[in-house]
Design a protein around this motif. Structure first.
Motif, PDB file in Angstrom:
ATOM      1  N   ALA A  89       0.827  -1.210   0.000  1.00  0.00           N
ATOM      2  CA  ALA A  89       0.000   0.000   0.000  1.00  0.00           C
ATOM      3  C   ALA A  89       0.859   1.256   0.000  1.00  0.00           C
ATOM      4  N   SER A  90       1.935   1.270   0.772  1.00  0.00           N
ATOM      5  CA  SER A  90       2.772   2.471   0.841  1.00  0.00           C
ATOM      6  C   SER A  90       3.523   2.719  -0.458  1.00  0.00           C
ATOM      7  N   ILE A  91       3.995   1.658  -1.106  1.00  0.00           N
ATOM      8  CA  ILE A  91       4.716   1.900  -2.364  1.00  0.00           C
ATOM      9  C   ILE A  91       3.754   2.221  -3.502  1.00  0.00           C
ATOM     10  N   MET A  92       2.530   1.715  -3.430  1.00  0.00           N
ATOM     11  CA  MET A  92       1.515   2.104  -4.418  1.00  0.00           C
ATOM     12  C   MET A  92       1.251   3.605  -4.309  1.00  0.00           C
ATOM     13  N   GLU A  93       1.168   4.096  -3.091  1.00  0.00           N
ATOM     14  CA  GLU A  93       0.930   5.522  -2.878  1.00  0.00           C
ATOM     15  C   GLU A  93       2.094   6.356  -3.404  1.00  0.00           C
ATOM     16  N   VAL A  94       3.321   5.930  -3.111  1.00  0.00           N
ATOM     17  CA  VAL A  94       4.503   6.651  -3.587  1.00  0.00           C
ATOM     18  C   VAL A  94       4.528   6.691  -5.110  1.00  0.00           C
ATOM     19  N   THR A  96       2.030   6.335  -7.214  1.00  0.00           N
ATOM     20  CA  THR A  96       0.917   7.114  -7.739  1.00  0.00           C
ATOM     21  C   THR A  96       1.169   8.608  -7.594  1.00  0.00           C
ATOM     22  N   LEU A  97       1.580   9.034  -6.422  1.00  0.00           N
ATOM     23  CA  LEU A  97       1.810  10.462  -6.181  1.00  0.00           C
ATOM     24  C   LEU A  97       3.000  11.000  -6.976  1.00  0.00           C
ATOM     25  N   SER A  98       4.041  10.181  -7.121  1.00  0.00           N
ATOM     26  CA  SER A  98       5.254  10.631  -7.816  1.00  0.00           C
ATOM     27  C   SER A  98       5.204  10.382  -9.319  1.00  0.00           C
ATOM     28  N   LYS A  99       4.218   9.624  -9.764  1.00  0.00           N
ATOM     29  CA  LYS A  99       4.014   9.323 -11.183  1.00  0.00           C
ATOM     30  C   LYS A  99       5.189   8.594 -11.821  1.00  0.00           C
ATOM     31  N   PHE A 100       5.684   7.576 -11.139  1.00  0.00           N
ATOM     32  CA  PHE A 100       6.650   6.691 -11.770  1.00  0.00           C
ATOM     33  C   PHE A 100       6.266   5.255 -11.514  1.00  0.00           C
ATOM     34  N   ARG A 101       6.891   4.355 -12.311  1.00  0.00           N
ATOM     35  CA  ARG A 101       6.431   2.970 -12.343  1.00  0.00           C
ATOM     36  C   ARG A 101       7.435   1.956 -11.836  1.00  0.00           C
ATOM     37  N   HIS A 102       8.596   2.401 -11.384  1.00  0.00           N
ATOM     38  CA  HIS A 102       9.633   1.463 -10.927  1.00  0.00           C
ATOM     39  C   HIS A 102      10.294   1.979  -9.664  1.00  0.00           C
ATOM     40  N   LEU A 103      10.524   1.066  -8.724  1.00  0.00           N
ATOM     41  CA  LEU A 103      11.196   1.400  -7.471  1.00  0.00           C
ATOM     42  C   LEU A 103      12.300   0.385  -7.200  1.00  0.00           C
ATOM     43  N   ILE A 118       5.176  -1.270 -11.221  1.00  0.00           N
ATOM     44  CA  ILE A 118       3.741  -1.170 -10.979  1.00  0.00           C
ATOM     45  C   ILE A 118       3.047  -2.438 -11.492  1.00  0.00           C
ATOM     46  N   GLY A 119       3.589  -3.031 -12.553  1.00  0.00           N
ATOM     47  CA  GLY A 119       3.043  -4.290 -13.061  1.00  0.00           C
ATOM     48  C   GLY A 119       3.149  -5.413 -12.049  1.00  0.00           C
ATOM     49  N   ASP A 120       4.273  -5.458 -11.325  1.00  0.00           N
ATOM     50  CA  ASP A 120       4.442  -6.467 -10.274  1.00  0.00           C
ATOM     51  C   ASP A 120       3.377  -6.291  -9.186  1.00  0.00           C
ATOM     52  N   ILE A 121       3.112  -5.049  -8.845  1.00  0.00           N
ATOM     53  CA  ILE A 121       2.132  -4.761  -7.796  1.00  0.00           C
ATOM     54  C   ILE A 121       0.726  -5.138  -8.259  1.00  0.00           C
TER      55      ILE A 121
END
Length: 143
Positions: A89-94, A96-103, A118-121
């Motif tokens: 949930a926390s990385i989904m929020e990050v 979404t808010l930051s508008k990037f797809r890889h961490l 984001i695909g993994d999530i």
């Protein structure tokens, strides 16, 4: 659910390029590996991340000649990362808010141990949802 659970199910392999590598070679890696981003690493140190968006932007700004330049001139330098203990949930929020797809995922020593997209999530959440639906269906059936 945590990032660790996703890494354990998908694996920890990451694709990386060197900062001085030509952008054209990095683009080839993105295409061959069918990934949306590669980490830019000097040895084991994370220097940046190169995404498809970075490539599209530089091509729009500089044209095809940009492909002859080094990756470090195009990569995103201020990389946001996460840890294995972060919640989905926390990385989904990050993301979404930051508008990037890889961490990139770093351990306590700041060493790269994986990459979450984001695909993994989405895949993880869909599997989780299907499992919950089956459990609910089985519960109702047995009542």
């Amino acid at each position: 659910m945590t990032v660790l659970a996703i890494l354990e199910s998908k694996g920890r392999y990451i694709y990386s390029v060197e900062p001085d590598e030509r952008l054209s070679a990095a683009v080839k890696t993105l295409a061959e590996r069918r990934v949306g981003a590669v980490l830019v690493m000097r040895g084991t140190r994370l220097d940046g991340i190169l995404s498809e968006r970075d490539v599209v932007k530089v091509l729009a700004d500089r044209g095809p000649a940009a492909l002859d330049g080094p990756v470090h001139t195009v990569m995103t330098r201020d990389v946001v990362s996460c840890s294995q203990s972060d919640t989905v949930a926390s990385i989904m929020e990050v993301m979404t808010l930051s508008k990037f797809r890889h961490l990139p995922v770093l351990d306590a020593s700041e060493r790269v141990v994986g990459l979450i997209s984001i695909g993994d999530i989405v895949k993880w959440r869909l599997n989780e949802y299907e499992h919950e639906q089956r459990a609910l269906h089985d519960y109702i059936k047995s009542a």
